[in-house]
Design a protein around this motif. Structure first.
Motif, PDB file in Angstrom:
ATOM      1  N   GLU A 130       0.839  -1.178   0.000  1.00 22.16           N
ATOM      2  CA  GLU A 130       0.000   0.000   0.000  1.00 22.16           C
ATOM      3  C   GLU A 130       0.879   1.234   0.000  1.00 22.16           C
ATOM      4  OE1 GLU A 130      -3.856  -0.910  -0.357  1.00 22.16           O
ATOM      5  OE2 GLU A 130      -3.300   1.041   0.420  1.00 22.16           O
ATOM      6  N   HIS A 131       0.466   2.224  -0.768  1.00 20.78           N
ATOM      7  CA  HIS A 131       1.216   3.459  -0.696  1.00 20.78           C
ATOM      8  C   HIS A 131       0.465   4.522   0.067  1.00 20.78           C
ATOM      9  CE1 HIS A 131       4.553   2.066  -3.029  1.00 20.78           C
ATOM     10  NE2 HIS A 131       3.690   1.417  -3.760  1.00 20.78           N
ATOM     11  N   LYS A 132      -0.649   4.114   0.635  1.00 21.89           N
ATOM     12  CA  LYS A 132      -1.332   5.040   1.511  1.00 21.89           C
ATOM     13  C   LYS A 132      -0.849   4.747   2.914  1.00 21.89           C
ATOM     14  CE  LYS A 132      -5.439   4.748  -1.303  1.00 21.89           C
ATOM     15  NZ  LYS A 132      -6.841   4.458  -1.398  1.00 21.89           N
ATOM     16  N   LEU A 133      -1.023   5.705   3.774  1.00 23.56           N
ATOM     17  CA  LEU A 133      -0.682   5.461   5.170  1.00 23.56           C
ATOM     18  C   LEU A 133      -1.406   6.451   6.045  1.00 23.56           C
ATOM     19  CD1 LEU A 133       1.206   3.639   6.874  1.00 23.56           C
ATOM     20  CD2 LEU A 133       2.733   5.582   7.033  1.00 23.56           C
ATOM     21  N   ASN A 134      -1.999   5.948   7.123  1.00 20.79           N
ATOM     22  CA  ASN A 134      -2.516   6.884   8.101  1.00 20.79           C
ATOM     23  C   ASN A 134      -2.002   6.508   9.481  1.00 20.79           C
ATOM     24  OD1 ASN A 134      -4.125   4.848   9.198  1.00 20.79           O
ATOM     25  ND2 ASN A 134      -5.888   5.405   7.956  1.00 20.79           N
ATOM     26  N   PHE A 135      -2.352   7.315  10.451  1.00 25.50           N
ATOM     27  CA  PHE A 135      -1.823   7.152  11.799  1.00 25.50           C
ATOM     28  C   PHE A 135      -2.015   5.738  12.311  1.00 25.50           C
ATOM     29  CE2 PHE A 135      -0.529   9.398  15.664  1.00 25.50           C
ATOM     30  CZ  PHE A 135      -0.821   8.460  16.630  1.00 25.50           C
ATOM     31  N   ARG A 136      -3.237   5.277  12.172  1.00 23.64           N
ATOM     32  CA  ARG A 136      -3.570   3.981  12.731  1.00 23.64           C
ATOM     33  C   ARG A 136      -2.779   2.848  12.077  1.00 23.64           C
ATOM     34  NH1 ARG A 136      -8.658   2.988  14.525  1.00 23.64           N
ATOM     35  NH2 ARG A 136      -8.953   0.895  15.350  1.00 23.64           N
ATOM     36  N   SER A 177      -0.011   3.065  10.501  1.00 20.63           N
ATOM     37  CA  SER A 177       1.402   3.232  10.827  1.00 20.63           C
ATOM     38  C   SER A 177       1.704   2.632  12.191  1.00 20.63           C
ATOM     39  CB  SER A 177       1.717   4.723  10.778  1.00 20.63           C
ATOM     40  OG  SER A 177       2.958   5.004  11.322  1.00 20.63           O
ATOM     41  N   LYS A 178       0.826   2.886  13.177  1.00 16.05           N
ATOM     42  CA  LYS A 178       1.074   2.356  14.517  1.00 16.05           C
ATOM     43  C   LYS A 178       0.850   0.850  14.582  1.00 16.05           C
ATOM     44  CE  LYS A 178       2.357   6.239  15.831  1.00 16.05           C
ATOM     45  NZ  LYS A 178       3.784   6.478  15.569  1.00 16.05           N
ATOM     46  N   ALA A 192       1.530  -1.198  12.148  1.00 13.84           N
ATOM     47  CA  ALA A 192       2.761  -1.752  11.586  1.00 13.84           C
ATOM     48  C   ALA A 192       3.870  -1.696  12.630  1.00 13.84           C
ATOM     49  CB  ALA A 192       3.168  -0.976  10.338  1.00 13.84           C
ATOM     50  N   CYS A 193       3.920  -0.580  13.334  1.00 19.39           N
ATOM     51  CA  CYS A 193       4.949  -0.403  14.368  1.00 19.39           C
ATOM     52  C   CYS A 193       4.839  -1.503  15.403  1.00 19.39           C
ATOM     53  CB  CYS A 193       4.759   0.960  15.022  1.00 19.39           C
ATOM     54  SG  CYS A 193       6.168   1.507  15.978  1.00 19.39           S
ATOM     55  N   LYS A 253      -3.500   9.856  21.542  1.00 20.36           N
ATOM     56  CA  LYS A 253      -4.805   9.587  21.002  1.00 20.36           C
ATOM     57  C   LYS A 253      -5.506   8.606  21.911  1.00 20.36           C
ATOM     58  CE  LYS A 253      -5.230   9.369  16.453  1.00 20.36           C
ATOM     59  NZ  LYS A 253      -5.820  10.618  16.035  1.00 20.36           N
ATOM     60  N   GLY A 264     -10.249   9.348  17.358  1.00 21.67           N
ATOM     61  CA  GLY A 264      -9.797   9.129  18.715  1.00 21.67           C
ATOM     62  C   GLY A 264      -8.983  10.246  19.311  1.00 21.67           C
ATOM     63  N   GLU A 296      -3.436  13.399   9.389  1.00 21.81           N
ATOM     64  CA  GLU A 296      -2.915  12.144   9.913  1.00 21.81           C
ATOM     65  C   GLU A 296      -2.941  11.049   8.873  1.00 21.81           C
ATOM     66  OE1 GLU A 296      -4.617  11.366  13.680  1.00 21.81           O
ATOM     67  OE2 GLU A 296      -3.291  12.812  14.657  1.00 21.81           O
ATOM     68  N   ALA A 306       6.491   2.243   9.567  1.00 24.08           N
ATOM     69  CA  ALA A 306       6.189   1.868  10.945  1.00 24.08           C
ATOM     70  C   ALA A 306       6.765   2.863  11.932  1.00 24.08           C
ATOM     71  CB  ALA A 306       6.734   0.476  11.233  1.00 24.08           C
ATOM     72  N   GLN A 355      -0.185   2.854  -6.491  1.00 24.53           N
ATOM     73  CA  GLN A 355      -0.629   1.470  -6.649  1.00 24.53           C
ATOM     74  C   GLN A 355      -0.360   0.958  -8.061  1.00 24.53           C
ATOM     75  OE1 GLN A 355      -0.796   0.691  -3.465  1.00 24.53           O
ATOM     76  NE2 GLN A 355      -2.442  -0.691  -4.013  1.00 24.53           N
TER      77      GLN A 355
END
Lengths: 412, 574
Positions: free
Chosen positions: A4-10, A12-13, A15-16, A45, B155, B257, B411, B542
């Motif tokens: 995926e080349h999209k990423l959001n906060f959730r 990302s975390k 994956a972390c 958050k 959140g 975000e 990540a 993509q």
């Protein structure tokens, strides 16, 4: 795999977290710390909808890392725990308790005690009632540490009395610890659960001060109250207590019977078998045979010479008296398909003979009776034994040869 | 700057702003009655604005902040972005002229500034919204409570309705809903009417300006620079001046975000160009960076493919007419032409060329590779022939390494910044405490991370993969020859490969289902998937988007054959 080349906060975390998980599983503490550093901003958050929120994650992961990381000190660890206590009031007591466990593991008994006392005095509105269980545990562990202190004082006292001193101060301290410990320990064991260590300590206290009735009641409750989870140790403790009290064989046997039912492979089964064999009642002898056969079903007992000698003795006795051969037949019926390979292989014959002559002797007797004089095990061991000119092996050979027809009757 | 009247007293044009928001003449200190009616963009951009400070006013008054409008905030953002782009090498014209003018035009068209509108209107509109509990008055307009309970950035501390109930108005023009004057109004505006400004749209503005100037930065590159931190986007609000207090609904507008999405930025840009009634953009000719011939050269280099392939990409480009000025140049508002994604187009051309020469059916390319390998073993003069297999191995290895790095970066991405965000003054202390704890934990565990310190962001570079011809291990394929896959026929070099497989026989209707074709990895050869994956990585997009362009190109290329086939089919059916 498509990335995926999209990423959001959730995402990302998430994956972390999976990187942290991998690092923890591989014990790469530095790497885990590296990713945790990136994860901690999740605290800003609120994930109240999630089952496990970031604050809990950070507490658990951080604890692991700090506990194992080579460069982490106890001071850092404690500092971290204090921070974690402020993070979630709903988890406050749990964090305190786990902190205490770590302190105990590190041998810091006094700090642990301080933390427990502090936690005991914590009050926070309705949370206090909600975290009632944790509070009970905290009191219980504090009571345990009181017991520990009592024990130390007791030893000092005993030493002094041996030397002829009488130390009033120590005695008083000892009694005060006893009172504190007894109250807390009594509380926790009322609740259904597995409280082995608390029960043991409490009974120890009661016995010391002569309150045997209370001790017996506690142990009976612990072993027989159906609300409590099935716990073999409860029966062991009860048995040991009864033995100490010099109770009748009958009560000892009934205590061990339940243990046999729950854990046929328990180490006390040898004592049990011995006790049963000594009994005058025939039923007990049968039970004894069942017990010893059942114990030897387990791999952990394979090389236990004492167990084999118990079985051998009973088998020999039965065969000699020619009474109750049906007992052996019954026991052997369910085992004849697999015991030969499990216990009486030629390989085992060789090994047993090399490593433990007594073991091989006892086993050979049993094998000879159950499988006949032509079975691999018996043949090998008896041959070796006779070659080595050991008297008892010659006797063994004679015995088995004489009683060979028995084998035929058993196996039929 | 916009206030150009001459001073009544001294006839100078040298204005400043008092604390009360009135204009005063700096030469003679004559204070006018003119208040700020129109959003004065100078307030932010012109740092030379001076104010008379009345002696008695203490500093703490300033703590309450100043009145600011959402579009002022966006203006600041654009300014920062333009400065960053200038630092990356874009010509200063972009910031000072192009972007500025686009922005002003936008403000005018969306009636946020540079137009006649009394200052009181915003306030009136706001109080109207608040007083109308009757939701039926405008069913499409979401209620404020509803907006508050939704959260894009889910959140965030205290987004629930307990916050909403604690609202109180501080002054006539500011409410605690937001630090800005019109934050709540902004979100409640019917978004279908005009293009309401969003953070992703700032990038659309930037891209539009870059395109106008024909700067050598593609959209995918711009977005990559954003993600890598070279162009401000995430947390850009931390550069707002102290006085511009950000809280409440402002956060929903300015806090990002998620990484910007190519499609979204691209589509918005085109909407914007049409909305602003822009004329035809400057021509994209074959000497421009964005022309497929140029971009193909760049991507060929980056993909470690032989330079000789460039001849072929140029041929394809010419044959299907995608190198024509009229095709490439943006004509805003023209709905009939397909919008050109320059970067994706160039990548797709290369893919098509690879298919032409190597077929990429998981058999033929390896066969050709074996022949080339044989030849290379026996004959070392005259330079090596290109071996697909070797190229695949080398590129795959590098790609895997880079992909792994990228995955870790995703990540490890840090979304928050120093400046704490709070929805209301009420939970400010809680937010600050949390922030402090985060900083502490970061410090504690950062030390335990070992020597791996969070590296400074790498220098921005146009190339993500680079191959050096000085490497003696032969891992650079630029100079390799295509002789192994070509043959001469009638004086022309053609591919030895006689076949071609179409990605799809029929194109979908893009307007209906959003794509020209639907890409599923399992339906196509592994080699094709690999090549798509390579460019997907380079463009951070993509694979399906590249696949779409490939289909489009193929259909143009084989138009005649397809047309004949269709005709034949219909004839048969009769």
């Amino acid at each position: 795999s498509s990335h995926e080349h999209k990423l959001n906060f959730r995402q990302s975390k998430e994956a972390c977290l999976s990187y942290i998980q991998d690092a923890l599983l591989q014990k790469q503490w530095k790497r885990a710390a590296e990713f945790l550093t990136c994860y901690v901003e999740s605290l800003e958050k609120d994930y109240s909808r999630e089952q496990i929120g970031p604050s809990e994650m950070i507490w658990r992961i951080g604890t692991e890392i700090l506990w194992h990381h080579s460069q982490s000190s106890m001071k850092e660890f404690n500092c971290f725990m204090e921070q974690m206590k402020t993070l979630g009031v709903k988890r406050y007591l749990k964090v305190c308790l786990e902190h205490v466990f770590h302190l105990l593991c590190n041998g810091q008994i006094d700090e642990a005690y301080q933390n427990l006392s502090l936690a005991e005095s914590w009050r926070f509105g309705e949370q206090t009632a909600i975290q009632d269980k944790e509070m009970k545990l905290i009191e219980a562990y504090r009571g345990l540490l009181d017991y520990y202190s009592w024990s130390k004082q007791k030893n000092i006292l005993l030493e002094h009395s041996e030397d002829g001193f009488s130390d009033l101060a120590v005695e008083q301290e000892m009694h005060s610890y006893f009172r504190k410990a007894a109250v807390s320990l009594k509380e926790i064991i009322k609740i259904p659960g597995v409280w082995d260590i608390f029960v043991k300590c409490y009974v120890d206290l009661l016995e010391f001060y002569g309150d045997h009735n209370e001790a017996r009641q506690v142990l009976n409750e612990y072993a027989y109250n159906s609300k409590f989870p099935a716990n073999p140790n409860a029966h062991v403790y009860l048995y040991q207590f009864l033995k100490r009290q010099g109770e009748s064989k009958k009560s000892l046997i009934s205590a061990l019977k339940i243990l046999h039912d729950i854990v046929p492979s328990h180490e006390l089964m040898i004592d049990f078998n011995t006790m049963l064999q000594k009994s005058k009642k025939r039923k007990k002898h049968l039970l004894g045979l069942e017990v010893i056969f059942a114990a030897l079903d387990y791999a952990g007992w394979k090389e236990n010479a004492k167990a084999w000698s118990c079985l051998a003795r009973q088998v020999k006795q039965i065969v000699t008296s020619e009474k109750h051969l049906d007992w052996i037949k019954q026991e052997w019926n369910s085992r004849k398909d697999w015991w030969p390979a499990f216990h009486f292989s030629r390989f085992l014959a060789k090994r047993n003979w090399q490593e433990n002559e007594s073991l091989s002797y006892e086993k050979a007797l049993v094998a000879g009776i159950l499988l006949g004089k032509d079975c691999k095990y018996f043949k090998y061991v008896s041959h070796q034994g006779c070659k080595a000119q050991l008297k008892r092996f010659r006797m063994l050979k004679k015995f088995v040869n004489r009683h060979n027809p028995v084998y035929l009757r058993i196996s039929g | 700057r916009d206030f150009n009247e001459r001073c009544a007293q001294c006839s100078e044009v040298n204005w400043g702003l008092t604390d009360g928001g009135r204009f005063y003449c700096r030469s003679c200190h004559n204070v006018t009655e003119k208040t700020r009616e129109v959003v004065n963009t100078d307030f932010i951009t012109n740092s030379r604005v001076q104010t008379i400070s009345k002696g008695s006013r203490k500093q703490e008054k300033n703590d309450a902040g100043c009145e600011w409008y959402i579009c002022e905030g966006f203006q600041l953002v654009l300014k920062k972005q333009a400065e960053a782009l200038e630092a990356l090498g874009v010509c200063p014209q972009m910031k000072d002229e192009i972007l500025c003018n686009f922005w002003r035009c936008y403000l005018q068209k969306s009636k946020q500034a540079y137009c006649k509108r009394p200052a009181g209107e915003t306030v009136k509109a706001l109080s109207e919204c608040e007083s109308s509990t009757d939701v039926d008055s405008d069913p499409e307009r979401p209620s404020l409570l509803h907006l508050l309970s939704l959260s894009e950035s889910e959140g965030d501390l205290q987004t629930d309705c307990s916050f909403a109930s604690s609202v109180s108005k501080v002054s006539d023009s500011t409410s605690v809903y937001s630090g800005s004057v019109d934050g709540s109004l902004y979100l409640m505006k019917n978004q279908k009417e005009k293009l309401t400004m969003t953070m992703p749209m700032t990038l659309s503005f930037c891209y539009m300006a870059l395109l106008w100037l024909r700067e050598p930065i593609t959209l995918s590159e711009l977005l990559r620079f954003v993600v890598e931190g070279h162009v401000p986007y995430l947390n850009v609000f931390q550069h707002f001046p102290e006085k511009m207090k950000l809280c409440g609904l402002d956060l929903r507008i300015f806090c990002v975000e998620s990484w910007p999405v190519y499609e979204e930025v691209f589509n918005k840009m085109h909407e914007l160009a049409a909305f602003l009634d822009l004329p035809r953009f400057p021509d994209i000719t074959d000497s421009c960076f964005l022309h497929p011939d140029m971009l193909c050269m760049k991507y060929l280099m980056e993909a470690n493919l032989p330079d000789e392939l460039h001849n072929w990409t140029c041929r394809v480009v010419k044959k299907i007419g995608i190198g024509e000025v009229d095709f490439l140049t943006l004509m805003p508002g023209n709905k009939s032409t397909r919008k050109v994604k320059y970067d994706v187009l160039a990548a797709a051309v290369i893919v098509v060329v690879l298919k032409l020469l190597f077929l990429l059916d998981d058999h033929y390319e390896w066969l050709l590779s074996e022949f080339a390998e044989e030849r290379n073993k026996n004959n070392t003069e005259g330079g090596p022939y290109f071996e697909f297999k070797k190229w695949y191995e080398v590129v795959k290895q590098s790609l895997d390494v880079e992909q792994k790095k990228l995955d870790e970066e995703r990540a490890k991405y840090l979304w928050r910044c120093e400046k704490p965000l709070f929805y209301s003054v009420k939970n400010k202390s809680k937010v600050l405490k949390r922030r402090q704890m985060v900083v502490n934990l970061q410090s504690q565990f950062g030390k335990l991370s070992g020597s791996v310190r969070r590296a400074e962001k790498p220098n921005p570079s146009s190339f993500q993969l680079s191959w050096s011809e000085e490497n003696t291990d032969g891992s650079c394929f630029h100079r390799h020859s295509l002789k192994g896959v070509l043959q001469e026929k009638c004086g022309l070099l053609t591919a030895m490969n006689p076949d071609y497989w179409l990605c799809t026989v029929k194109l979908c209707n893009e307007k209906l289902c959003g794509h020209l074709a639907h890409y599923r990895e399992v339906e196509f050869p592994q080699s094709y998937h690999f090549v798509l994956g390579l460019f997907s990585f380079l463009l951070r997009i993509q694979p399906s988007y590249i696949h779409d362009e490939v289909c489009m190109i193929e259909h143009k290329l084989f138009n005649k054959k397809l047309y004949k086939k269709l005709k034949y089919n219909t004839v048969l059916r009769k």
